[in-house]
Write a protein that holds these residues in place. Structure first.
Motif, mmCIF file in Angstrom:
data_model
loop_
_atom_site.group_PDB
_atom_site.id
_atom_site.type_symbol
_atom_site.label_atom_id
_atom_site.label_comp_id
_atom_site.label_asym_id
_atom_site.label_seq_id
_atom_site.Cartn_x
_atom_site.Cartn_y
_atom_site.Cartn_z
ATOM 1 N N UNK A 119 -1.398 1.454 -7.699
ATOM 2 C CA UNK A 119 -0.006 1.874 -7.838
ATOM 3 C C UNK A 119 0.226 2.503 -9.212
ATOM 4 N N UNK A 120 -0.198 1.798 -10.257
ATOM 5 C CA UNK A 120 0.056 2.267 -11.615
ATOM 6 C C UNK A 120 -0.692 3.568 -11.905
ATOM 7 N N UNK A 121 -1.851 3.691 -11.338
ATOM 8 C CA UNK A 121 -2.719 4.821 -11.635
ATOM 9 C C UNK A 121 -2.295 6.094 -10.923
ATOM 10 N N UNK A 122 -1.836 5.945 -9.673
ATOM 11 C CA UNK A 122 -1.669 7.132 -8.834
ATOM 12 C C UNK A 122 -0.235 7.478 -8.459
ATOM 13 N N UNK A 123 0.691 6.608 -8.773
ATOM 14 C CA UNK A 123 2.030 6.806 -8.263
ATOM 15 C C UNK A 123 2.752 7.935 -9.010
ATOM 16 N N UNK A 124 2.967 9.032 -8.329
ATOM 17 C CA UNK A 124 3.612 10.200 -8.954
ATOM 18 C C UNK A 124 5.020 9.894 -9.452
ATOM 19 N N UNK A 125 5.722 9.047 -8.709
ATOM 20 C CA UNK A 125 7.131 8.773 -9.025
ATOM 21 C C UNK A 125 7.309 7.892 -10.257
ATOM 22 N N UNK A 126 6.223 7.277 -10.714
ATOM 23 C CA UNK A 126 6.338 6.335 -11.827
ATOM 24 C C UNK A 126 6.673 7.067 -13.136
ATOM 25 N N UNK A 165 0.854 -1.194 0.000
ATOM 26 C CA UNK A 165 0.000 0.000 0.000
ATOM 27 C C UNK A 165 0.889 1.243 0.000
ATOM 28 N N UNK A 166 0.287 2.362 -0.353
ATOM 29 C CA UNK A 166 1.067 3.590 -0.553
ATOM 30 C C UNK A 166 1.910 3.985 0.647
ATOM 31 N N UNK A 167 1.383 3.759 1.851
ATOM 32 C CA UNK A 167 2.126 4.176 3.047
ATOM 33 C C UNK A 167 3.436 3.403 3.193
ATOM 34 N N UNK A 168 3.529 2.253 2.484
ATOM 35 C CA UNK A 168 4.745 1.427 2.605
ATOM 36 C C UNK A 168 5.750 1.681 1.486
ATOM 37 N N UNK A 169 5.379 2.423 0.472
ATOM 38 C CA UNK A 169 6.281 2.623 -0.662
ATOM 39 C C UNK A 169 7.343 3.673 -0.312
ATOM 40 N N UNK A 170 8.462 3.688 -1.060
ATOM 41 C CA UNK A 170 9.521 4.652 -0.751
ATOM 42 C C UNK A 170 8.997 6.092 -0.818
ATOM 43 N N UNK A 171 9.569 6.947 0.000
ATOM 44 C CA UNK A 171 9.068 8.326 0.047
ATOM 45 C C UNK A 171 10.164 9.336 -0.268
#
Ligand SMILES: Nc1nc2c(ncn2[C@@H]2O[C@H](COP(=O)(O)OP(=O)(O)OP(=O)(O)O)[C@@H](O)[C@H]2O)c(=O)[nH]1
Ligand SMILES: [Mg+2]
Length: 199
Positions: free
Chosen positions: A99-106, A14-20
């Motif tokens: 993840x694919x839809x919302x991840x700014x870093x992608x 989930x987003x809270x666990x992804x690198x920041x």
């Protein structure tokens, strides 16, 4: 790209666990068992960094591999694995989709297609969906070692035609076993997706 450092930086669901830290990410997507984890290992020159398996459905979380402390390679669960329980499939699909839809870093996506076969309906849906969200996509046509050299061009044409690729799109034949295509894939990733991260 010379990979000087590669490490498993984060395993998340989930987003809270992804690198920041805001570093750019390149996601590797494709049907279950197509060879995503194997390709990632070949790309970073490490045999067992990403876990692989002859059984589909091996990667079940979103795994971030830090490369040279500059960007992440992201291994996402494969699609089209029908044998897992439906609740599990729904969970992976939702996680991957978000993840694919919302991840700014992608910054872009490498989509894997088995070079032996015409892309399936789920490959086409995934490709169109990624395009719709405006991602740059590079196709890696994997398991190159399983076909004869004389068949390569024909299979690449089939992939291009089935996915509706244009002149500016890339299909890079690749073998995770023989590591062929590695340099070319890195070059295209750097040029098209990362836009010179080392500058
Ligand atoms: N001959 C050949 N086999 C490959 C290649 N790439 C992957 N494989 C094999 O295909 C199987 C699946 O590889 P994985 O890398 O685990 O596939 P994946 O796409 O990560 O699969 P999931 O995590 O289940 O979605 C393994 O048995 C690999 O050894 C390749 O380029 N050539
Ligand atoms: Mg995998």
């Amino acid at each position: 790209m010379e990979v000087k450092k590669a490490e498993l930086s984060c395993v998340g669901a989930s987003f809270s666990q992804y690198p920041s830290d805001g570093r750019p990410e390149i996601a590797f997507v494709g049907k279950s068992n197509v060879g995503k984890s194997t390709l990632i290992n070949a790309m970073v020159g490490r045999n067992r960094l990403a876990r692989t398996s002859s059984q589909p459905g091996k990667t079940r979380t979103i795994n971030f591999y830090g490369v040279n402390d500059l960007f992440y390679i992201v291994d996402v669960p494969g699609y089209g694995y029908a044998k897992a329980p439906k609740t599990e499939i729904d969970r992976w699909s939702k996680m991957t989709e978000e993840y694919m839809q919302k991840r700014q870093e992608l910054a872009g996506v490498v989509m894997l297609i088995d070079i032996r076969h015409e892309p399936g309906a789920n490959d086409r849906v995934m490709y169109d969906w990624l395009k719709h969200y405006g991602y740059k996509i590079i196709i890696a046509a994997t398991k190159l070692d399983k076909i004869k050299r004389s068949q390569i061009q024909k299979q690449v044409s089939v992939i291009k035609k089935t996915l509706g690729l244009g002149a500016g799109d890339f299909v890079i034949p690749f073998s995770g076993v023989e590591k062929t295509g590695k340099d070319e894939l890195w070059q295209v990733i750097e040029r098209e997706l990362l836009e010179n991260p080392e500058e």
